[in-house]
Scaffold this motif. Structure first.
Motif, mmCIF file in Angstrom:
data_model
loop_
_atom_site.group_PDB
_atom_site.id
_atom_site.type_symbol
_atom_site.label_atom_id
_atom_site.label_comp_id
_atom_site.label_asym_id
_atom_site.label_seq_id
_atom_site.Cartn_x
_atom_site.Cartn_y
_atom_site.Cartn_z
ATOM 1 N N ARG A 174 0.840 -1.211 0.000
ATOM 2 C CA ARG A 174 0.000 0.000 0.000
ATOM 3 C C ARG A 174 0.865 1.247 0.000
ATOM 4 N N ARG A 175 1.935 1.225 0.776
ATOM 5 C CA ARG A 175 2.809 2.398 0.808
ATOM 6 C C ARG A 175 3.479 2.618 -0.552
ATOM 7 N N GLU A 176 3.835 1.531 -1.233
ATOM 8 C CA GLU A 176 4.451 1.679 -2.566
ATOM 9 C C GLU A 176 3.469 2.282 -3.569
ATOM 10 N N ALA A 177 2.182 1.836 -3.536
ATOM 11 C CA ALA A 177 1.174 2.393 -4.466
ATOM 12 C C ALA A 177 0.938 3.863 -4.170
ATOM 13 N N GLU A 178 0.887 4.209 -2.939
ATOM 14 C CA GLU A 178 0.689 5.612 -2.565
ATOM 15 C C GLU A 178 1.845 6.472 -3.042
ATOM 16 N N GLU A 179 3.043 5.948 -2.960
ATOM 17 C CA GLU A 179 4.210 6.686 -3.431
ATOM 18 C C GLU A 179 4.137 6.901 -4.944
ATOM 19 N N THR A 180 3.647 5.895 -5.663
ATOM 20 C CA THR A 180 3.524 6.024 -7.127
ATOM 21 C C THR A 180 2.532 7.115 -7.481
#
Length: 474
Positions: A420-426
Motif C-alpha cells: 500500500r505504501r508503494e502504491a501511494e508513493e507512485t
C-alpha cells in the motif's frame, strides 16, 4: 641555682606566668575558706610544678648523690632552690606538700618501699575519717604548721609514667620472648633499662628500687624477690604454665644471662684495646721506637689470648643457655600434649567412643529407613497421579500451531502494508508530474492479486508515452 629553677618553671609551666608569681609565692593558706577555688588552683599549680622539677632532674638532692627522678627531697635546700630575689621564698609550699601527702600524690620513701599492700588501696580508719571530717569543716588548719615537711617523698605520678613506658616496651612484645629472655638479675635489669624509661634521663639506684616495687606490688607486671626479676608473660602466652614466684631456676637463668652480658661487654672492650695497641705499635715503628713497638705488640698478644678465652667462655655459656631454653620448650610441649590428651579423652567420653558412634549411626539409619517406608505407604494410600503423555503432546502441538498462525497473519499484514505504501508513493509521483492517467486505465491496487497482467502492462505503457511537457499550438 634558685633563679634558674624559677626560670625553668616560668618557661615550662603555663600556670607560672609572671603575672601569677606574686600569688603563687604568697601565703595563700588563708584562701582555703575565703577563696577555695583560688586556693585549689594555686595548690594544683605547685603540685604539678614539683612533679616537673623532680622528673627533669633539677630538684636538689643529697650531697654527692645523683638526682632522683622519682623522689622529692623536701628540706631547706628545696626552699633555697626556689627562692627568688623579687618574690622571696614560696610561703605556702608547706601547705602544698601536706595536701599532696593527704591525697597520696606524695608518699614517704620508706613507707612506699616497705608497704605490703598496693598504694592504690585506701583503708579508712577512725583517725582518717576524723581527719577528713575536720578538713571538710576547715578545723584541720589549726592542727597544721606553716613549715615545710621535711623528708624524702615518692612522686607517684612520675613513677606511673615510667610504669607506662615499661608496659609499652614489655607488654605485647613479651609474647614473643621466652622465659629465659624475660629473666634478669637486679644489676642486669638496671643496666639494660636504666636509660629507656625516662626520655633522656638515667634512673638512680633509688629510682630503680621504687620502680621495681611499683611494678611488682602495684601493677603485677613483674615478679621480684629483691635479687631476681622476671617479667610476667601477658595473658594468652601460656602464663599459666609458669610458677607465680621466683624459683631457683629463675635465679640461675638470671645469673647466667648477667654473666653472658658481662663477658660480651668485656669482649667489646678487649677488641677496642687490641685496635689501640695495633695503632700504637704502628706509630712506634714509624718513629723508629723499637722498644715501644715491641711492648705494644706483647700487650696486644696478651689481649688477643684473653679475648680468645672470653669468646670461648661466651660460646660455652650461650650453648648452655640454648640447652636451658630447649629444655623449657620441651617442658611446655609436654604440658601442652598432656592437656591435649586430656581434652581428647574428655571429648571421646562425651560421644561414647567408637562403639557409641556406631550405635548412633545405626539408629539413625533405621529411622531414615522407617521414614522412607512411611512415605511410600502414604503415597499409595493417596493414589498415584498418572499423566497421559499423548494428551500433553496434542496440547503442545495445538499451542505451536496457534503461534504459527499468528506469525503468518502478522507477516501477511506487514506485506500488504508495504504494498500500500508503494502504491501511494507512485500516485504521489504522478501527481507531481502534472498529468494523471485518464480513461478506464487504473493502477493496480495493493493486494489486488487477481488483476490481469495485460492490464498492468497497458498501464505501464501509457505511463511511458506520457509527455511531461505541453505540446505547443500551431
Amino acid at each position: 641555682m634558685s633563679q634558674s629553677l624559677l626560670e625553668f618553671l616560668v618557661e615550662n609551666e603555663p600556670a607560672f606566668r609572671k603575672s601569677r608569681l606574686p600569688a603563687l609565692y604568697s601565703d595563700f593558706q588563708t584562701q582555703r575558706t575565703l577563696n577555695p577555688d583560688g586556693y585549689q588552683a594555686n595548690v594544683s599549680a605547685w603540685r604539678k610544678a614539683l612533679r616537673h622539677i623532680v622528673s627533669s632532674g633539677l630538684a636538689p638532692a643529697g650531697r654527692g648523690s645523683a638526682p632522683d627522678l622519682f623522689v622529692l627531697h623536701s628540706d631547706e635546700q628545696l626552699l633555697r632552690a626556689l627562692e627568688s630575689k623579687q618574690y622571696g621564698r614560696p610561703l605556702a609550699l608547706g601547705a602544698v606538700v601536706r595536701e599532696a601527702l593527704a591525697a597520696k600524690d606524695l608518699i614517704p620513701l620508706r613507707e612506699f618501699l616497705d608497704a605490703k599492700e598496693s598504694i592504690y588501696r585506701r583503708s579508712w580508719s577512725v583517725w582518717n575519717l576524723a581527719s577528713w571530717t575536720m578538713k571538710q569543716l576547715g578545723v584541720a588548719d589549726f592542727l597544721k604548721k606553716d613549715s615545710l615537711p621535711s623528708g624524702q617523698f615518692v612522686v607517684v605520678a612520675n613513677v606511673e609514667e615510667a610504669g607506662k613506658a615499661f608496659g609499652a616496651q614489655n607488654g605485647p612484645a613479651a609474647n614473643a620472648r621466652s622465659r629465659f629472655e624475660r629473666t634478669f638479675t637486679k644489676a642486669h635489669f638496671y643496666r639494660t633499662l636504666n636509660d629507656q624509661l625516662v626520655e633522656g634521663k638515667h634512673l638512680s639506684e633509688t629510682d630503680m628500687d621504687i620502680l621495681l616495687r611499683f611494678l611488682s606490688r602495684d601493677k603485677s607486671a613483674i615478679l621480684y624477690d629483691g635479687n631476681t626479676i622476671k617479667i610476667k608473660s601477658p595473658a594468652g602466652a601460656c602464663a599459666a604454665d609458669e610458677p607465680d614466684q621466683i624459683t631457683t631456676e629463675d635465679a640461675s637463668i638470671a645469673q647466667l644471662r648477667e654473666l653472658i652480658a658481662s663477658l660480651t661487654h668485656q669482649t667489646a672492650l678487649l677488641g677496642r684495646r687490641i685496635d689501640e695497641l695495633t695503632a700504637q705499635a704502628k706509630q712506634a715503628v714509624a718513629k723508629s721506637n723499637r722498644v715501644a713497638a715491641l711492648a705494644a705488640l706483647r700487650s696486644r698478644k696478651l689481649a688477643e689470648s684473653t679475648l680468645a678465652r672470653r669468646f670461648a667462655t661466651v660460646n660455652q655459656l650461650e650453648e648452655v643457655a640454648a640447652q636451658i631454653e630447649q629444655a623449657a620448650d620441651n617442658v611446655q610441649l609436654v604440658r601442652v600434649m598432656e592437656a591435649s590428651g586430656a581434652a581428647l579423652a574428655s571429648l571421646h567420653a562425651r560421644v561414647g567412643g567408637a562403639e557409641g558412634v556406631e550405635e548412633v549411626v545405626g539408629r539413625l539409619r533405621e529411622q531414615m529407613a522407617a521414614a522412607d517406608e512411611v512415605g511410600s505407604i502414604l503415597a499409595e494410600s493417596a493414589g498415584a497421579v498418572v499423566v497421559d503423555e499423548a494428551e500433553v503432546d496434542d496440547e503442545l502441538a495445538a499451542l505451536e500451531g496457534e503461534e504459527k498462525r499468528k506469525a503468518e497473519e502478522a507477516e501477511r499484514a506487514e506485506r500488504e502494508e508495504r504494498e500500500r505504501r508503494e502504491a501511494e508513493e507512485t500516485r504521489r509521483r504522478l501527481a507531481a508530474a502534472g498529468e494523471a492517467p485518464r480513461g478506464d486505465v487504473k493502477l493496480p491496487e495493493p493486494g489486488d492479486n487477481n488483476k490481469d497482467d495485460k492490464e498492468v502492462r497497458a498501464a505501464e505503457d501509457m505511463m511511458s508515452r506520457m509527455s511531461l511537457t505541453e505540446t505547443p499550438e500551431r
